[in-house]
Design a protein around this motif. Structure first.
Motif, mmCIF file in Angstrom:
data_model
loop_
_atom_site.group_PDB
_atom_site.id
_atom_site.type_symbol
_atom_site.label_atom_id
_atom_site.label_comp_id
_atom_site.label_asym_id
_atom_site.label_seq_id
_atom_site.Cartn_x
_atom_site.Cartn_y
_atom_site.Cartn_z
ATOM 1 N N GLY A 17 0.807 -1.204 0.000
ATOM 2 C CA GLY A 17 0.000 0.000 0.000
ATOM 3 C C GLY A 17 0.842 1.256 0.000
ATOM 4 O O GLY A 17 1.672 1.477 -0.889
ATOM 5 N N ALA A 18 0.646 2.090 1.022
ATOM 6 C CA ALA A 18 1.425 3.312 1.144
ATOM 7 C C ALA A 18 2.908 3.010 1.305
ATOM 8 O O ALA A 18 3.757 3.848 0.984
ATOM 9 C CB ALA A 18 0.923 4.138 2.327
ATOM 10 N N GLY A 19 3.233 1.819 1.788
ATOM 11 C CA GLY A 19 4.622 1.408 1.885
ATOM 12 C C GLY A 19 5.252 1.249 0.510
ATOM 13 O O GLY A 19 6.413 1.604 0.297
ATOM 14 N N LEU A 20 4.470 0.727 -0.449
ATOM 15 C CA LEU A 20 4.962 0.630 -1.821
ATOM 16 C C LEU A 20 5.107 2.022 -2.420
ATOM 17 O O LEU A 20 6.088 2.307 -3.114
ATOM 18 C CB LEU A 20 4.010 -0.210 -2.669
ATOM 19 N N ARG A 74 -2.750 -9.041 -5.163
ATOM 20 C CA ARG A 74 -1.696 -10.007 -4.869
ATOM 21 C C ARG A 74 -0.361 -9.317 -4.611
ATOM 22 O O ARG A 74 -0.149 -8.182 -5.022
ATOM 23 C CB ARG A 74 -1.557 -11.010 -6.009
ATOM 24 N N MET A 75 0.525 -10.023 -3.938
ATOM 25 C CA MET A 75 1.849 -9.521 -3.651
ATOM 26 C C MET A 75 2.813 -10.030 -4.718
ATOM 27 O O MET A 75 2.900 -11.235 -4.957
ATOM 28 C CB MET A 75 2.302 -9.977 -2.264
ATOM 29 N N PHE A 76 3.500 -9.136 -5.382
ATOM 30 C CA PHE A 76 4.503 -9.518 -6.367
ATOM 31 C C PHE A 76 5.779 -9.919 -5.643
ATOM 32 O O PHE A 76 6.316 -9.146 -4.852
ATOM 33 C CB PHE A 76 4.804 -8.352 -7.313
ATOM 34 N N LYS A 77 6.263 -11.123 -5.893
ATOM 35 C CA LYS A 77 7.500 -11.566 -5.274
ATOM 36 C C LYS A 77 8.684 -10.829 -5.888
ATOM 37 O O LYS A 77 8.578 -10.190 -6.928
ATOM 38 C CB LYS A 77 7.649 -13.073 -5.415
ATOM 39 N N LEU A 88 5.984 -6.961 -2.935
ATOM 40 C CA LEU A 88 5.395 -5.653 -3.168
ATOM 41 C C LEU A 88 3.961 -5.801 -3.640
ATOM 42 O O LEU A 88 3.663 -6.638 -4.499
ATOM 43 C CB LEU A 88 6.207 -4.871 -4.211
ATOM 44 N N GLY A 89 3.064 -4.992 -3.085
ATOM 45 C CA GLY A 89 1.669 -5.095 -3.479
ATOM 46 C C GLY A 89 0.836 -3.936 -2.985
ATOM 47 O O GLY A 89 1.277 -3.132 -2.154
ATOM 48 N N ILE A 90 -0.400 -3.865 -3.508
ATOM 49 C CA ILE A 90 -1.338 -2.796 -3.134
ATOM 50 C C ILE A 90 -2.698 -3.424 -2.842
ATOM 51 O O ILE A 90 -3.589 -3.437 -3.698
ATOM 52 C CB ILE A 90 -1.512 -1.769 -4.265
ATOM 53 N N PRO A 91 -2.914 -3.943 -1.657
ATOM 54 C CA PRO A 91 -4.195 -4.597 -1.343
ATOM 55 C C PRO A 91 -5.305 -3.619 -0.988
ATOM 56 O O PRO A 91 -6.093 -3.848 -0.071
ATOM 57 C CB PRO A 91 -3.819 -5.476 -0.143
#
Length: 264
Positions: free
Chosen positions: A118-121, A174-177, A138-141
């Motif tokens: 999210g905001a961390g990305l 989803r979270m990208f590895k 890395l992801g944006i849930p």
């Protein structure tokens, strides 16, 4: 190494600031919550980022999280306890902090180990260079929380990875590895977790050895190019009305959200 520590709500929720050999290092430290940032931590992060410029010996800013996370973004539990209007103000303040880091006149390096969500990305995307470990995710849930991307967040993503990947990140949640994120350009460098700190210092010193005038000129030119692109989705809100409240409740209650509102 000179160390300055800013204490926030508790001993285990703070921003740690270090200076060494021309490198300013900011560490987000809230390990019990995957380094999720409270409102106070966002405020302190902005203040410390500007304080980096007080020392002319600082040539590069390195931003990282402690332990096994970069940062899970903003503290959703905190949002669950405030009104929608207050939450909107908090998101505006968060964006100002991220823009402050993005527009610093010195190079910035984001070091991602574990989740950047999210905001961390978005915080990672604000850095000029991103180094990820093989444990990075890395992801944006935001779809699980009833949040939309603000204009600048969407613009940063589209300019970096294109519209299709931006939609993939949001639509699936989803979270990208690490390897996939590296291939997409979300990460500039990919290294083994055990080598991350050593590589971070090596890269920081390499950049710090370049001409400050050259780096600033390129950084400003690139930013001007990005700013010349019309802002996407003018007037959009960071939230989706009642969906946001339900998303926050579901997160706190550790259940699947039940969204009923239909978009207009």
């Amino acid at each position: 190494m000179q160390v300055k520590t800013t204490r926030l709500e508790a001993e285990d929720a703070k921003i740690i600031y270090q200076e060494t050999a021309g490198l300013a290092i900011i560490t987000i430290h809230r390990p019990q919550a995957k380094n999720a940032l409270t409102a106070n931590m966002w405020d302190q992060l902005a203040k410390i980022a500007l304080q980096v410029l007080d020392n002319p010996k600082n040539k590069v800013l390195i931003l990282r999280g402690s332990g096994q996370s970069f940062t899970a973004g903003s503290d959703i539990k905190e949002f669950n306890a405030i009104s929608l209007e207050q939450a909107e103000e908090a998101f505006v303040h968060m964006e100002k902090t991220i823009s402050t880091i993005e527009r610093l006149p010195i190079p910035t390096i984001g070091v991602i180990n574990g989740p950047a969500m999210g905001a961390g990305l978005e915080l990672a995307l604000a850095c000029d260079i991103r180094i990820g470990s093989d444990k990075a995710k890395l992801g944006i849930p935001v779809g699980k929380l009833g949040i939309t991307l603000n204009n600048k967040f969407a613009q940063r993503l589209v300019q970096l990875v294109g519209p299709a990947t931006t939609k993939d990140l949001v639509f699936t949640g989803r979270m990208f590895k690490a390897e996939e994120a590296f291939k997409l350009g979300l990460l500039n460098y990919l290294v083994a977790e055990k080598d991350l700190n050593k590589y971070m210092i090596r890269m920081g010193k390499l950049v710090a050895g370049m001409s400050p005038e050259s780096l600033l000129a390129v950084k400003q030119s690139v930013q001007e190019c990005l700013d010349s692109v019309p802002t996407l989705w003018q007037g959009s809100s960071p939230f989706v009305g009642s969906d946001f409240a339900e998303g926050c409740r579901a997160f706190v209650e550790k259940r699947q959200p039940q969204f009923t509102r239909q978009p207009k």
